[in-house]
Write a protein that holds these residues in place. Structure first.
Motif, PDB file in Angstrom:
ATOM      1  N   TYR A 233      -4.042  -9.731 -24.810  1.00 54.70           N
ATOM      2  CA  TYR A 233      -4.906  -8.968 -25.779  1.00 54.70           C
ATOM      3  C   TYR A 233      -3.990  -8.361 -26.888  1.00 54.70           C
ATOM      4  O   TYR A 233      -2.929  -8.050 -26.781  1.00 54.70           O
ATOM      5  N   ARG A 234      -4.641  -8.480 -28.273  1.00 56.44           N
ATOM      6  CA  ARG A 234      -4.271  -7.709 -29.432  1.00 56.44           C
ATOM      7  C   ARG A 234      -5.055  -6.940 -29.812  1.00 56.44           C
ATOM      8  O   ARG A 234      -6.125  -7.145 -30.430  1.00 56.44           O
ATOM      9  N   TRP A 235      -4.696  -5.388 -29.870  1.00 54.94           N
ATOM     10  CA  TRP A 235      -5.709  -4.556 -29.913  1.00 54.94           C
ATOM     11  C   TRP A 235      -6.420  -4.512 -31.460  1.00 54.94           C
ATOM     12  O   TRP A 235      -7.594  -4.370 -31.849  1.00 54.94           O
ATOM     13  N   PRO A 247     -10.382 -15.980 -30.960  1.00 56.25           N
ATOM     14  CA  PRO A 247     -10.208 -16.150 -29.541  1.00 56.25           C
ATOM     15  C   PRO A 247      -8.657 -15.983 -29.177  1.00 56.25           C
ATOM     16  O   PRO A 247      -7.700 -16.098 -30.123  1.00 56.25           O
ATOM     17  N   LEU A 248      -8.562 -15.609 -27.961  1.00 55.06           N
ATOM     18  CA  LEU A 248      -7.324 -15.258 -27.415  1.00 55.06           C
ATOM     19  C   LEU A 248      -6.948 -16.242 -26.244  1.00 55.06           C
ATOM     20  O   LEU A 248      -7.595 -16.245 -25.398  1.00 55.06           O
ATOM     21  N   ALA A 249      -5.832 -17.003 -26.255  1.00 59.31           N
ATOM     22  CA  ALA A 249      -5.528 -18.082 -25.312  1.00 59.31           C
ATOM     23  C   ALA A 249      -4.719 -17.280 -24.309  1.00 59.31           C
ATOM     24  O   ALA A 249      -4.108 -16.258 -24.678  1.00 59.31           O
ATOM     25  N   ALA A 250      -4.863 -17.498 -22.805  1.00 60.22           N
ATOM     26  CA  ALA A 250      -4.277 -16.912 -21.881  1.00 60.22           C
ATOM     27  C   ALA A 250      -3.159 -17.563 -21.583  1.00 60.22           C
ATOM     28  O   ALA A 250      -2.624 -18.834 -21.603  1.00 60.22           O
ATOM     29  N   HIS A 251      -2.254 -16.516 -21.023  1.00 59.51           N
ATOM     30  CA  HIS A 251      -0.769 -16.984 -20.597  1.00 59.51           C
ATOM     31  C   HIS A 251      -0.851 -17.652 -19.404  1.00 59.51           C
ATOM     32  O   HIS A 251      -0.273 -18.771 -18.992  1.00 59.51           O
ATOM     33  N   MET A 252      -1.974 -17.208 -18.567  1.00 60.35           N
ATOM     34  CA  MET A 252      -2.061 -17.895 -17.172  1.00 60.35           C
ATOM     35  C   MET A 252      -3.469 -18.312 -17.056  1.00 60.35           C
ATOM     36  O   MET A 252      -4.247 -17.426 -16.427  1.00 60.35           O
ATOM     37  N   CYS A 265     -13.273 -14.955 -25.910  1.00 61.83           N
ATOM     38  CA  CYS A 265     -13.603 -14.939 -27.337  1.00 61.83           C
ATOM     39  C   CYS A 265     -13.732 -13.630 -27.895  1.00 61.83           C
ATOM     40  O   CYS A 265     -14.434 -13.204 -29.035  1.00 61.83           O
ATOM     41  N   HIS A 266     -13.076 -12.522 -27.426  1.00 61.72           N
ATOM     42  CA  HIS A 266     -12.917 -11.184 -28.010  1.00 61.72           C
ATOM     43  C   HIS A 266     -14.101 -10.417 -28.294  1.00 61.72           C
ATOM     44  O   HIS A 266     -14.284 -10.090 -29.428  1.00 61.72           O
ATOM     45  N   GLU A 267     -15.018 -10.363 -27.357  1.00 66.45           N
ATOM     46  CA  GLU A 267     -16.272  -9.724 -27.686  1.00 66.45           C
ATOM     47  C   GLU A 267     -16.115  -8.076 -27.407  1.00 66.45           C
ATOM     48  O   GLU A 267     -16.979  -7.469 -27.900  1.00 66.45           O
ATOM     49  N   ILE A 268     -15.304  -7.550 -26.743  1.00 65.33           N
ATOM     50  CA  ILE A 268     -14.974  -5.962 -26.865  1.00 65.33           C
ATOM     51  C   ILE A 268     -13.559  -5.610 -27.526  1.00 65.33           C
ATOM     52  O   ILE A 268     -12.686  -6.247 -26.972  1.00 65.33           O
ATOM     53  N   GLY A 269     -13.866  -4.859 -28.218  1.00 66.61           N
ATOM     54  CA  GLY A 269     -12.942  -4.104 -29.104  1.00 66.61           C
ATOM     55  C   GLY A 269     -12.796  -2.616 -28.545  1.00 66.61           C
ATOM     56  O   GLY A 269     -13.590  -2.131 -27.737  1.00 66.61           O
TER      57      GLY A 269
END
Length: 637
Positions: A233-235, A247-252, A265-269
């Motif tokens: 996550y990147r706030w 979108p944010l790709a997962a490390h795992m 898809c970063h729906e929650i900030g």
């Protein structure tokens, strides 16, 4: 005659307060907690992340057009972005869908099928489109290629930069599977940057019915954005409009975002999360990403949440419509370092060196915040070693436990000879395994914590292993009731600051379907235990950790109401309970959660309780694998 367990409710035998913060939950963007969970979003891969299909179309979408139509995912003209474009870290996160038509008059585009809609409900549609020529595009909901009545819109896409279009439709009738299609009929390079389809009654992009159920189960503290996902996550990206957030790709990807192809898809900030916390009356508890973000960025997050309007980031929060500080008190310094779940240092000394600048920068912004060290909770020495180098800067250590350990299932048998043994192993874990574990951590903290400081424990992840891969049933319900009873009785002596179940949505307490959300067995347990929140515990004497019957009593000091929760952990036999009240001027009521069996996906039936009078008070029988809550009121208290 069944065995009788006697509970003498002595109002003079009062103990510590039962903190509501021990009944918290996690909200992590993992598996189906957000996607097809609390998020109201219906469109899969709506920002076109990842590797395209063989035909060049993004995963989750299908092509529309003749064979000559050219499809590709393109980075150069992407609609989504980062708050800081230089912070792009992982591949295939920032893309858009390109559609090249070679001839006028050909219908080309993309579509997505299997979308569930509810008849009579209003939906909000948002699309970001771009073209190298003036194009009229059509957006529609359809079945078999035929648009639903009133669910079709034509928009003019003028050649040039991105244009956003928003409109609403009322779906005429229920459909379990419809298509959302975007089409045009001119030779052009046409781009789709993001697509959104939401019920109009969403709460900041979240499902209103799921939000209501979070309030129903009682959620006094909510931990976010992880867990493991905090490392992805990147706030600051959450400050962008939701459709423009990359979108944010997962490390795992298998562990955290396996249900969404390894991307979120970063729906929650931050603003959406705080709005959620405020509407369900939850204390926010944040986890930072100290691997990808430096101390200045994590300190800026504290300032955004807690700073006055006169500060840089507090002023930005105010400009976004939130002049009052969010007052976020609890901050976790990453999650489970040392277990490869989060990129970054693994050894305690390396963790301490890496996190100290973050801790100092964050507390320089707001000295009142409390910081949690989160490392390899499986090894006590991780924390004792960490205390040597970071003990003066942190306030708590994080501990986790998943009943069932590393096995793929929590029980091997539901019927037959092994069922009784497996059932007891799961349902007595709270007292026989977790309580000694927490006591050991507590005792070691007392020995190794810096002089003059008291380091607390945040027990911020607990559940039955692999709850996210099945429908939880009565076994989990009995386990959770035993856990909550144990926390009520023991948390203050253990120095427990916070407890957080992992996690309520689609992994235990709330199950979500396209047209409804409901409480399974586990959720009914959390709702039942709300009555203890904030009460004063009443001592019941020593309880055998392996006994069939397990109970907790508390007193609401304001109303004088006594609350008793009792679990029968015997999977085969009923157990008799005797309640001895201080005098005869009491009115007792009860709620019983019982079931016919404890097979997978079993559920509790809720009913009232029938009491029998006895010489000293009241008696009743608890069925096998059942839970009861009794409340008693007296005008004399």
């Amino acid at each position: 005659m069944p065995d009788t367990t006697v509970y003498r409710l002595n109002l003079e035998n009062r103990s510590a307060r039962i903190s509501p913060l021990w009944f918290g939950h996690n909200l992590e963007h993992t598996r189906s907690c957000v996607w097809q969970g609390i998020s109201a979003q219906l469109v899969r891969n709506r920002k076109f992340h990842g590797i395209p299909q063989r035909n060049g179309v993004a995963s989750g979408w299908y092509p529309i057009g003749p064979e000559q139509t050219d499809f590709a995912l393109e980075e150069r003209n992407a609609y989504t972005t980062r708050f800081d474009p230089q912070s792009w870290r992982r591949r295939k996160e920032i893309l858009c869908q390109r559609i090249c038509s070679v001839s006028d008059g050909m219908t080309c585009g993309i579509g997505q099928s299997r979308l569930p809609v509810v008849g009579g409900r209003d939906y909000e549609i948002r699309v970001a489109l771009r073209s190298d020529r003036n194009v009229t595009a059509t957006i529609q909901l359809a079945t078999g290629g035929t648009s639903l009545v009133g669910c079709k819109e034509s928009v003019d896409v003028v050649a040039g930069d991105w244009r956003e279009f928003t409109f609403s439709w009322e779906v005429p009738q229920h459909h379990s599977e419809v298509e959302l299609e975007i089409q045009f009929e001119r030779a052009a390079k046409f781009y789709v940057g993001s697509v959104s389809l939401l019920p109009a009654d969403n709460f900041h992009g979240l499902r209103s019915d799921v939000v209501d159920l979070l309030r129903e189960i009682g959620c006094p503290v909510l931990r976010w954005p992880g867990g493991n996902f905090a490392g992805d996550y990147r706030w600051q990206d959450g400050l962008l409009p939701v459709d423009r957030r990359s979108p944010l790709a997962a490390h795992m990807p298998i562990e955290t975002l396996g249900h969404t192809g390894g991307y979120d898809c970063h729906e929650i900030g931050t603003d959406e999360f705080i709005a959620l916390c405020r509407t369900i009356d939850a204390e926010p508890y944040f986890t930072i990403n100290p691997t990808w973000e430096g101390p200045e960025v994590t300190a800026a997050w504290v300032e955004y949440c807690n700073g006055s309007v006169d500060t840089k980031w507090g002023g930005m929060r105010a400009d976004r419509g939130h002049p009052e500080p969010y007052s976020v008190k609890y901050w976790s310094l990453g999650n489970e370092f040392g277990q490869s779940h989060m990129e970054g240092p693994s050894a305690p000394s390396d963790y301490a060196r890496h996190l100290r600048p973050h801790a100092e920068a964050m507390k320089a912004v707001d000295a009142s915040i409390e910081l949690v060290a989160s490392g390899d909770w499986r090894h006590d020495e991780w924390y004792t070693d960490c205390l040597t180098d970071l003990g003066d800067a942190m306030d708590h250590v994080s501990h986790h436990h998943y009943t069932g350990g590393e096995s793929p299932a929590h029980m091997e048998d539901y019927v037959g000879a092994g069922a009784l043994e497996d059932f007891r192993a799961v349902t007595t874990t709270a007292n026989c395994v977790i309580l000694p574990e927490l006591k050991r951590v507590h005792d070691k903290l007392r020995v190794h914590e810096p002089a003059g400081r008291r380091i607390g424990i945040t027990f911020d992840e607990w559940n039955v292993w692999h709850a996210w891969h099945r429908v939880p049933g009565v076994v989990e319900g009995i386990h959770h009731a035993s856990m909550l009873n144990m926390l009520c009785r023991e948390a203050d002596q253990l120095g427990l600051s916070i407890g957080c179940f992992f996690e309520p949505v689609n992994e235990g307490a709330i199950l979500v379907e396209p047209d409804r959300a409901y409480l399974p067995a586990a959720g009914k347990v959390f709702s039942l235990f709300k009555a203890h929140h904030g009460n004063t515990r009443l001592e019941l004497g020593r309880q055998d950790p392996q006994a069939d019957v397990d109970g907790t009593a508390s007193l609401d000091e304001q109303t004088g109401q006594v609350v008793l929760t009792v679990v029968n952990r015997n999977p085969q036999e009923q157990r008799r309970i005797r309640l001895i009240l201080p005098d005869n001027r009491w009115e007792a009521r009860g709620t019983l959660l019982s079931s016919e069996n404890f097979l997978p996906a079993s559920d509790f039936n809720e009913s009232g309780v029938t009491f029998e009078s006895c010489e000293e008070g009241l008696e009743l029988d608890l069925p096998p694998h059942s839970i009861a809550r009794f409340t008693a009121s007296s005008s004399s208290v």
